[in-house]
Enzyme design. Sequence first.
Site, PDB file in Angstrom:
ATOM      1  N   HIS A  57      63.775  16.154  55.997  1.00  0.00           N
ATOM      2  CA  HIS A  57      62.525  15.388  56.133  1.00  0.00           C
ATOM      3  C   HIS A  57      62.143  15.184  57.609  1.00  0.00           C
ATOM      4  CE1 HIS A  57      59.357  12.663  55.052  1.00  0.00           C
ATOM      5  NE2 HIS A  57      60.012  11.546  55.209  1.00  0.00           N
ATOM      6  N   HIS A 163      64.839   7.330  61.538  1.00  0.00           N
ATOM      7  CA  HIS A 163      65.132   8.406  60.582  1.00  0.00           C
ATOM      8  C   HIS A 163      66.075   9.442  61.200  1.00  0.00           C
ATOM      9  CE1 HIS A 163      61.593   7.163  58.073  1.00  0.00           C
ATOM     10  NE2 HIS A 163      62.358   7.655  57.109  1.00  0.00           N
ATOM     11  N   GLU A 175      64.824   4.653  49.861  1.00  0.00           N
ATOM     12  CA  GLU A 175      63.667   3.825  50.233  1.00  0.00           C
ATOM     13  C   GLU A 175      62.899   3.396  48.979  1.00  0.00           C
ATOM     14  OE1 GLU A 175      62.738   5.912  54.552  1.00  0.00           O
ATOM     15  OE2 GLU A 175      61.899   6.846  52.765  1.00  0.00           O
TER      16      GLU A 175
HETATM   17 ZN   LIG Z   1      60.966   8.957  52.484  1.00  0.00          ZN
END
Ligand SMILES: [Zn+2]
Length: 210
Positions: A57, A163, A175
């Site tokens: 991500h 992150h 999350e």
């Molecule tokens: Zn996320």
Amino acid sequence: MPIYDISLTISPAMPVWPGDPPVKMTQTESMDSGAEYNLTRLDISAHTGTHVDAPHHFLNDGRTVENLSLDLLTGPCYLVQLPDDVDEISAEFLERTSLPDGLLRILFGTRNSKLWAQGQNQFQEDFVAISEDGAEWLVAHGVKLIGVDYLSVAPYSDSVPTHQVLLRAGVIVLEGLDLSQVPRGFYDLYCLPLKLAGADGAPARAILVG
Ligand SMILES: [Zn+2]
């Protein structure tokens, strides 16, 4: 043993991260309209509602969600409930908060969970999140799964550093939890993200037992 469902209900009304596609659920077959069965089409981001972030991500490193360790996604977990006046989970805050030693999995209940309990469907920018140095503190203390009760683990205005610190260290980031109904304490966590090939995250059903 009570089971606490800490997952958000996915619906078109729920808030999504600004710029992410809204949740769409379309009835493509309807028995009310004479079809032999009901069928719903789902059109959502991989980061909808309660979900897991994979390293890909924020690191673009090919470590995608279908390969996350089920050993980390399930097991003993500590839920801490923080007072409503906590605005940020920083290293300084963690240092003066008494947490049990040797935690592998930790969930942070904050005032964010009140938003879910109240049915607040507008995205809120001022949610409680973990700062970069808070993330470093958690990594240094050996935590491998972190759960938060709003749509991002990082502050709204500064998504990248928190992150990156966590995902680089192989920490699983969970999350969008609703922790409004669960008292502080130890539980068994069961978090099962959808097995989406090559994806940077996936919606998950998460429960606490105990
Ligand atoms: Zn996320």
